[in-house]
Design an enzyme around this catalytic site. Structure first.
Site, short mmCIF file in Angstrom:
data_model
loop_
_atom_site.label_atom_id
_atom_site.label_comp_id
_atom_site.label_asym_id
_atom_site.label_seq_id
_atom_site.Cartn_x
_atom_site.Cartn_y
_atom_site.Cartn_z
N SER A 226 28.69 41.22 40.93
CA SER A 226 29.79 41.97 41.04
C SER A 226 29.49 43.31 41.74
CB SER A 226 30.76 42.13 39.87
OG SER A 226 29.73 42.25 38.84
N GLY A 228 31.60 46.13 42.03
CA GLY A 228 32.62 47.11 41.86
C GLY A 228 33.62 47.19 42.96
N GLY A 231 33.46 44.75 45.98
CA GLY A 231 33.66 43.31 46.03
C GLY A 231 32.78 42.46 45.23
N GLY A 257 34.96 41.96 34.94
CA GLY A 257 33.85 40.99 35.22
C GLY A 257 34.14 39.73 34.35
N ASP A 258 34.80 39.72 33.34
CA ASP A 258 35.07 38.59 32.61
C ASP A 258 36.06 37.73 33.36
OD1 ASP A 258 33.58 39.71 30.39
OD2 ASP A 258 35.24 40.97 29.69
#
Length: 315
Positions: A226, A228, A231, A257-258
């Site tokens: 990831s 931020g 993308g 992120g989860d």
């Protein structure tokens, strides 16, 4: 084996999000709107997303104290099945998120949480052994409380692999490093966590691909990095994509992120191609970042945003 997904949260939390027009450090700050109070911890956030997607998900891990009981009740009210091990002594932590609207920055203050006894660790190991008999995916994510072995994610991954259950690992530092050695199906580091693992800055896309390929050689099958607002990059041995979302106004990165981790399991069970899995996962994380507190994306929202994702094929 069913299509059920097990999430593990070893160090859960009550997430309390306060929104301020502007933070005055060293001064008095008055809150003009009620705080968001949500059950938190990375694995619990993953379970919330999977529940929104209509998946068969169950949450386990450790809880302690009165706040632990409150947390589990809140999870059950969301319709999520839970099966936690209660630790004697201590209390589930409260994590404070302070949103500064003047800068769109989120300041996090996380408590350490409770200490886990050897008895509780054995109980959770036994519980997982049983739960994995009916699972397709095991999701291991988040920090470790005191008293838990640093190689716990490695142990759980070995256990899942023995039962033919795919593992998605989202951790950092030594638990992440040791977990990779057990060959999880997928990992989801952010760029900083990947740099920590590799031991150097990764300043170009080529650097990130090289680092990802190094981990793929360890028999990890899928890597999601990831980035931020830039993308995410998704890599397998066969192909790689950089997915770029449309510009958004972020409110809270907590849970983004989860949401991506949840989408990796969901997309696999839906038999998505890698490019579709990557677009879906990035859309989920992007939407969650626009939400207050630890509110997560919904299935309809992801379906709506998914077609707007730009997919750049890397190889």
């Amino acid at each position: 084996m069913s299509n059920s997904i097990i999430t593990v949260t070893l160090n859960p939390a009550i997430d309390k999000t306060i929104t301020l027009d502007q933070i005055y450090l060293g001064g008095l700050n008055r809150v003009n709107q009620l705080p968001h109070i949500d059950p938190g911890g990375k694995g619990i956030n993953v379970a919330k997303v999977l529940q929104e997607f209509g998946s068969n998900v169950a949450a386990t891990g450790f809880i302690a104290g009165d706040l632990g009981e409150k947390l589990e009740n809140q999870i059950n009210l969301l319709g999520i099945k839970s099966d936690f091990v209660r630790v004697s002594g201590g209390e589930v932590r409260t994590n404070m998120k302070i949103v500064d609207l003047s800068t769109n920055q989120v300041t996090e203050v996380n408590e350490p949480g409770f200490a886990v006894t050897d008895k509780a660790s054995v109980s959770l190991q036994d519980k997982l052994t049983s739960l994995l008999d009916e699972a397709s995916f095991l999701i291991l994510s988040g920090s470790l409380p005191d008293g838990v072995a640093t190689d716990i994610y490695q142990q759980y991954t070995d256990l899942a692999n023995q039962k033919g259950v795919r593992v998605i690992l989202d951790a950092d530092s030594m638990p992440f490093r040791l977990g990779i050695e057990a060959k999880p199906y997928a990992i989801k580091p952010n760029l900083f966590e990947l740099e920590q693992y590799i031991g150097r800055k990764l300043t170009t896309t080529e650097d990130i691909i090289a680092a990802g390929n190094y981990i793929l050689e360890k028999e990890v099958q899928l890597i999601c990095i990831s980035l931020g607002e830039d993308g995410a990059i998704f890599l397998t041995n066969e192909e790689g994509y950089h997915i770029k979302p449309k510009t958004i106004t972020p409110k809270s990165a907590v849970g983004a992120g989860d949401s991506m981790v949840a989408s990796l399991a969901y997309g696999h069970l839906q038999q998505f191609l890698l490019v579709d899995l990557a677009k879906w996962s990035t859309a989920a994380g992007t939407i969650t970042a626009t939400k207050d507190g630890t509110t997560v994306c919904t299935l309809d929202e992801v379906k709506h945003m998914y077609p707007t994702m730009q997919a750049l094929k890397l190889y």
